[in-house]
Design a protein around this motif. Structure first.
Motif, PDB file in Angstrom:
ATOM      1  N   ILE B  28       0.846  -1.205   0.000  1.00 14.73           N
ATOM      2  CA  ILE B  28       0.000   0.000   0.000  1.00 14.73           C
ATOM      3  C   ILE B  28       0.873   1.243   0.000  1.00 14.73           C
ATOM      4  CG2 ILE B  28      -1.629   1.337   1.390  1.00 14.73           C
ATOM      5  CD1 ILE B  28      -2.735  -1.408   2.380  1.00 14.73           C
ATOM      6  N   LEU B  29       1.852   1.267   0.903  1.00 17.97           N
ATOM      7  CA  LEU B  29       2.702   2.456   1.029  1.00 17.97           C
ATOM      8  C   LEU B  29       3.549   2.671  -0.214  1.00 17.97           C
ATOM      9  CD1 LEU B  29       3.825   2.308   4.759  1.00 17.97           C
ATOM     10  CD2 LEU B  29       2.167   3.821   3.689  1.00 17.97           C
ATOM     11  N   MET B  30       3.934   1.579  -0.850  1.00 18.84           N
ATOM     12  CA  MET B  30       4.751   1.689  -2.064  1.00 18.84           C
ATOM     13  C   MET B  30       3.991   2.458  -3.136  1.00 18.84           C
ATOM     14  SD  MET B  30       6.768  -1.534  -3.613  1.00 18.84           S
ATOM     15  CE  MET B  30       7.332  -2.229  -2.084  1.00 18.84           C
ATOM     16  N   PHE B  31       2.717   2.171  -3.251  1.00 13.69           N
ATOM     17  CA  PHE B  31       1.920   2.883  -4.255  1.00 13.69           C
ATOM     18  C   PHE B  31       1.701   4.335  -3.849  1.00 13.69           C
ATOM     19  CE2 PHE B  31       0.841  -1.421  -5.664  1.00 13.69           C
ATOM     20  CZ  PHE B  31       1.098  -1.243  -7.010  1.00 13.69           C
ATOM     21  N   VAL B  32       1.525   4.547  -2.559  1.00 15.11           N
ATOM     22  CA  VAL B  32       1.398   5.936  -2.097  1.00 15.11           C
ATOM     23  C   VAL B  32       2.682   6.695  -2.439  1.00 15.11           C
ATOM     24  CG1 VAL B  32       1.181   7.428  -0.084  1.00 15.11           C
ATOM     25  CG2 VAL B  32      -0.215   5.381  -0.246  1.00 15.11           C
ATOM     26  N   LEU B  33       3.824   6.058  -2.140  1.00 12.55           N
ATOM     27  CA  LEU B  33       5.107   6.718  -2.403  1.00 12.55           C
ATOM     28  C   LEU B  33       5.294   6.976  -3.891  1.00 12.55           C
ATOM     29  CD1 LEU B  33       7.794   7.801  -1.377  1.00 12.55           C
ATOM     30  CD2 LEU B  33       8.740   5.513  -1.565  1.00 12.55           C
ATOM     31  N   LEU B  36       3.458   9.956  -4.699  1.00 10.99           N
ATOM     32  CA  LEU B  36       4.115  11.143  -4.139  1.00 10.99           C
ATOM     33  C   LEU B  36       5.335  11.511  -4.970  1.00 10.99           C
ATOM     34  CD1 LEU B  36       4.021  10.411  -0.295  1.00 10.99           C
ATOM     35  CD2 LEU B  36       2.778  12.181  -1.528  1.00 10.99           C
ATOM     36  N   LEU B  37       6.092  10.489  -5.386  1.00  9.71           N
ATOM     37  CA  LEU B  37       7.316  10.742  -6.143  1.00  9.71           C
ATOM     38  C   LEU B  37       7.002  11.374  -7.486  1.00  9.71           C
ATOM     39  CD1 LEU B  37       9.462   7.564  -5.450  1.00  9.71           C
ATOM     40  CD2 LEU B  37       9.731   9.853  -4.536  1.00  9.71           C
ATOM     41  N   PHE B 315      -2.801  13.848 -11.957  1.00 11.91           N
ATOM     42  CA  PHE B 315      -2.926  12.392 -12.017  1.00 11.91           C
ATOM     43  C   PHE B 315      -2.232  11.768 -10.815  1.00 11.91           C
ATOM     44  CE2 PHE B 315      -1.445   8.251 -13.723  1.00 11.91           C
ATOM     45  CZ  PHE B 315      -2.690   7.689 -13.909  1.00 11.91           C
ATOM     46  N   ALA B 316      -1.013  12.260 -10.528  1.00  8.12           N
ATOM     47  CA  ALA B 316      -0.253  11.731  -9.395  1.00  8.12           C
ATOM     48  C   ALA B 316      -1.003  11.981  -8.095  1.00  8.12           C
ATOM     49  CB  ALA B 316       1.126  12.365  -9.347  1.00  8.12           C
ATOM     50  N   ASN B 317      -1.614  13.152  -7.992  1.00  3.91           N
ATOM     51  CA  ASN B 317      -2.398  13.469  -6.801  1.00  3.91           C
ATOM     52  C   ASN B 317      -3.525  12.479  -6.619  1.00  3.91           C
ATOM     53  OD1 ASN B 317      -1.830  15.413  -4.953  1.00  3.91           O
ATOM     54  ND2 ASN B 317      -2.309  17.087  -6.354  1.00  3.91           N
ATOM     55  N   LYS B 318      -4.181  12.163  -7.760  1.00  4.74           N
ATOM     56  CA  LYS B 318      -5.291  11.213  -7.689  1.00  4.74           C
ATOM     57  C   LYS B 318      -4.791   9.849  -7.245  1.00  4.74           C
ATOM     58  CE  LYS B 318      -8.297  13.358 -10.991  1.00  4.74           C
ATOM     59  NZ  LYS B 318      -8.149  13.539 -12.424  1.00  4.74           N
ATOM     60  N   LEU B 459       5.344  10.454   3.157  1.00  2.53           N
ATOM     61  CA  LEU B 459       4.911   9.056   3.158  1.00  2.53           C
ATOM     62  C   LEU B 459       4.626   8.612   4.586  1.00  2.53           C
ATOM     63  CD1 LEU B 459       4.515   6.437   1.525  1.00  2.53           C
ATOM     64  CD2 LEU B 459       6.895   5.902   2.031  1.00  2.53           C
ATOM     65  N   GLY B 460       5.527   9.008   5.508  1.00  2.00           N
ATOM     66  CA  GLY B 460       5.325   8.681   6.913  1.00  2.00           C
ATOM     67  C   GLY B 460       4.001   9.234   7.412  1.00  2.00           C
ATOM     68  N   GLY B 461       3.700  10.450   6.990  1.00  2.24           N
ATOM     69  CA  GLY B 461       2.439  11.077   7.380  1.00  2.24           C
ATOM     70  C   GLY B 461       1.257  10.275   6.875  1.00  2.24           C
ATOM     71  N   PHE B 462       1.348   9.865   5.608  1.00  2.00           N
ATOM     72  CA  PHE B 462       0.266   9.064   5.042  1.00  2.00           C
ATOM     73  C   PHE B 462       0.158   7.728   5.773  1.00  2.00           C
ATOM     74  CE2 PHE B 462      -0.089  11.857   1.362  1.00  2.00           C
ATOM     75  CZ  PHE B 462      -1.445  11.757   1.103  1.00  2.00           C
TER      76      PHE B 462
END
Ligand SMILES: Nc1ncnc2c1ncn2[C@@H]1O[C@H](COP(=O)(O)OP(=O)(O)OP(=O)(O)O)[C@@H](O)[C@H]1O
Ligand SMILES: [Mg+2]
Lengths: 219, 489
Positions: B28-33, B36-37, B315-318, B459-462
């Motif tokens: 999950i976090l990998m996709f969030v990151l 973000l990246l 798009f990245a935000n979405k 990412l930590g925040g998310f």
């Protein structure tokens, strides 16, 4: 020490109460056995005096202070220790950590004292080789003894047990009952045990039978 | 805190379950990151593209004002026989230098074009249809017409012109015109013209003025360029073959035009440092000049990059939010199942008199331990995922980018004599010499994917928020649980 006053309870409707107008007194330094047929409401009664549920009618007093006033969570934390038929222990801990955790939560006077917890476990036949093992690697009898040790290491003056010997063989049953007697007589606590077995009840200082919605003291 | 110790004992004792939770959380976090990246890379690329794409601002005569003046003079004039002339005031260079001092101006190019007639050489004639009646090279020249056969584009620097900046024209020999050529007779001529007349770098040639004294001017070739076929289109139907265009310093063009043109220009193109502030710069510039002149801006290239980058960013935000929400739901479901499975433990805790919030805190701490490890894994893996996604997105956005720049790329300065390539000059110009590489960058916005401390903090925040929310959603079960129901059945 613990007194019920016109205690009554029912699940669905008031016309079919499990028991009503119950006035009983339990003293420290004594052990009590509660007998009765299945479904008469023994466990329900125990859950009331253990602070796990609120009475429908009447009240329960600890040293003349109403449980409502003390607050059920507070009462459970400081004044009562419970032994169930099963699922008493934290499965991801050793016997030693089970005791230390209970002592920490209840704020017992010996909280954090490993040596004290170890002595109590050893006393109940849980050797040093067992006390740091995961509790799931212990037998049913051993686990029940750890649950009893947990009530001993905490400061609660009231110890209630619901069929603590229900899953045990004869030898383990005898050992457990002997322990409860020691808790009552040596630790000067008040022990209340619900049981099906007349042999177990006979070893307690007082016996009550729940029938026809009333508690009857046996001779 | 006791619940902290319990959390640790539980995570440690149930290693298999903990590892599974770590894997799910990492995914999950990998996709969030990754989201973000891409977003931060889009922001960074946008900054770069802003400077590279640039925007231009052109100072020229105010055609609208001149037209109005002509109309009013024609209506006031009683004689209808004499048609009023549209007089365009040449731009004063002193105005240009004032505008160039504005903080947002990077560089500027003075454009002054004229024509002259060939003297010591023959012009290149176009061999298509209408070339036939022109009577061969030099045939009809200097017959009173003010338009000569050689186009002279006076500039500050050839590198700053549209043709060279767009790589439509390329230097093949020698060098281009630079600011240092101001006041000299140096010229850059087209390859075809050079070979037809056997001219090379260092040679001299002479042209003849079309107006005034019609004196001859000797010029020196310092460079030879090759005009691509596409640049012919910009020359317009009136012009001669594009090979007859000679680049010179604007001072030389002014000399050929006549003495009253000294210190003037047809137009001046300014390259803007920060395209986002082009309108503010235009406002400031307008206060420095009289209404006879006008400033026009062109930030089409910047705008198209901005919108394509905004798309990537949006798009990245979405992705970030979708993954975060989906992740929260997934994690919450897992935690709910986990809590159901642990209801006996919760019951024992409650029977011991443990506060419910401390039980929730224990679960939160357990998940936090899992999330911290998952964060480390995602930090490593997210770069990989981000790179894959990033290059995918760039190839997509580059396609749109190229299409949109193609439609805006035509020079638009028609009308003014010799003014082609003036106002239509568009972005991409950096310092002289670096222009071509800058343009290449502009058309291929590069998303640089690198994991920064800020990304990891975000990412930590998310991660924290996802953990917190999923525990909150799941803890409804803990808060409702009755120990009696759990333990006595
Ligand atoms: N949550 C509940 N809702 C409705 N009825 C219940 C609930 N729990 C117990 N009862 C009913 O109340 C009665 C008393 O139950 P209780 O568990 O107190 O009996 P018990 O004396 O402990 O029986 P046993 O000896 O079999 O353990 C039973 O008839 C039971 O079906
Ligand atoms: Mg029962």
């Amino acid at each position: 020490m613990l007194r019920t006053e016109d205690l009554g309870y029912w699940y669905q409707d008031k016309d079919q109460p499990l028991f009503q107008n119950i006035n009983l007194e339990f003293e420290t330094g004594q052990s009590y056995a509660i007998l009765g047929h299945s479904g008469t409401g023994k466990t329900t009664f125990l859950s009331l005096i253990a602070g796990l549920d609120k009475p429908r009618e009447g009240d329960i007093f600890l040293d003349d202070r109403s449980l409502k006033k003390i607050g059920l969570t507070n009462f459970r934390r400081h004044d009562v220790a419970i032994v169930f038929q099963a699922y008493n222990l934290f499965t991801y801990m050793s016997p030693l950590n089970n005791l230390l955790t209970a002592m920490a939560i209840t704020g017992a006077s010996h909280a954090g004292d490993k040596g004290y917890a170890q002595r109590i476990l050893n006393d109940l036949g849980i050797g040093d080789d067992l006390i740091t093992r995961n509790v799931q690697q212990l037998s049913g009898g051993q686990q029940q003894r750890v649950a009893i040790a947990r009530t001993m290491c905490c400061d609660a003056r009231l110890v209630v047990a619901d069929e603590p010997t229900g899953n045990l063989d004869e030898d383990n049953t005898q050992a457990v009952i002997a322990q409860f007697q020691r808790i009552a007589h040596e630790q000067k606590k008040c022990v209340i045990i619900v049981t099906h077995e007349p042999d177990v009840a006979a070893q307690c200082d007082h016996q009550y039978r729940l029938e026809n919605k009333q508690f009857v003291q046996l001779a | 805190m006791n619940f902290f110790k319990r959390a640790w004992l539980n995570v440690w004792a149930k290693k298999g379950r903990s590892v599974l939770l770590i894997l799910v959380s990492s995914a999950i976090l990998m996709f969030v990151l990754a989201g973000l990246l891409i977003r931060s890379a889009a922001v960074k690329a946008m900054e770069t593209a802003k400077n590279d794409a640039g925007a231009t601002m052109t100072l020229s005569a105010n055609r609208q004002a001149a037209f109005k003046k002509m109309q009013s003079s024609s209506s006031s004039s009683s004689s209808k026989s004499s048609r009023p002339k549209l007089t365009l005031t040449p731009v004063k260079l002193s105005d240009a230098t004032k505008i160039a001092k504005l903080s947002n101006i990077k560089s500027y190019n003075v454009i002054s074009s004229t024509t002259a007639n060939a003297k010591s050489y023959d012009t290149v004639s176009t061999s298509t249809g209408m070339g036939g009646n022109s009577g061969g090279p030099g045939g009809m020249k200097a017959t009173g017409s003010s338009s000569g056969d050689t186009q002279i584009d006076g500039v500050t620097s050839t590198a700053l012109t549209t043709a060279f900046a767009n790589s439509q024209s390329k230097l093949t020999k020698g060098r281009g015109i630079t600011a240092a050529d101001k006041g000299t007779n140096h010229v850059v001529i087209e390859k075809d013209l050079a070979s037809q007349n056997n001219l090379t770098v260092g040679d001299t040639m002479t042209v003849k003025e079309t107006t005034g004294s019609k004196s001859t001017v000797k010029v020196k070739v310092v460079g030879i360029y090759k005009a691509s076929s596409t640049s012919a289109a910009s020359a317009g139907p009136m012009s001669t073959d594009p090979a007859n265009t000679i680049y010179a310093s604007y001072t030389l063009a002014n000399t050929i035009k006549g003495s009253k043109y000294a210190g003037t220009a047809d137009s001046v193109t300014f390259n803007v440092k920060n395209p986002a502030q082009v309108s503010a710069t235009k406002k400031a510039g307008n206060q420095l000049i009289s209404s006879k002149y006008a400033l026009s801006t062109d930030d089409a290239s910047y705008q198209s990059i901005k919108s394509s980058m905004n798309n990537v960013e949006g798009f990245a935000n979405k992705i970030v939010w979708l993954v975060a929400i989906a992740g929260t739901i997934i994690l919450a479901l897992i935690v709910i199942l986990m809590i159901r499975e642990r209801r006996f433990e919760i019951g024992v805790l409650l029977s011991l008199g443990e506060a419910r919030w401390k039980i929730v805190a224990q679960f939160f701490t357990e998940m936090l331990m899992v999330i911290v490890i998952a964060l480390a894994i995602a930090g490593v893996g997210g770069k990989f995922v981000g790179n894959q996604l990033g290059s995918q997105l760039v190839s997509q956005s580059t396609t749109t980018q190229t299409t949109s720049s193609g439609s805006t790329g035509q020079p638009g300065g028609s009308g003014q004599p010799g003014g082609s390539g003036g106002s239509g000059m568009r972005g991409g110009a950096g310092g002289p010499g670096s222009t071509t590489t800058n343009r290449a960058k502009t058309q291929n916005p590069n998303l640089e994917i690198s994991v920064s401390a800020v990304d990891l903090a975000e990412l930590g925040g998310f991660g924290l928020a996802i953990t917190f929310l999923s525990i909150m959603i799941a803890s409804g079960g803990i808060l409702r649980l009755e120990p009696k129901k759990v333990l006595i059945s």
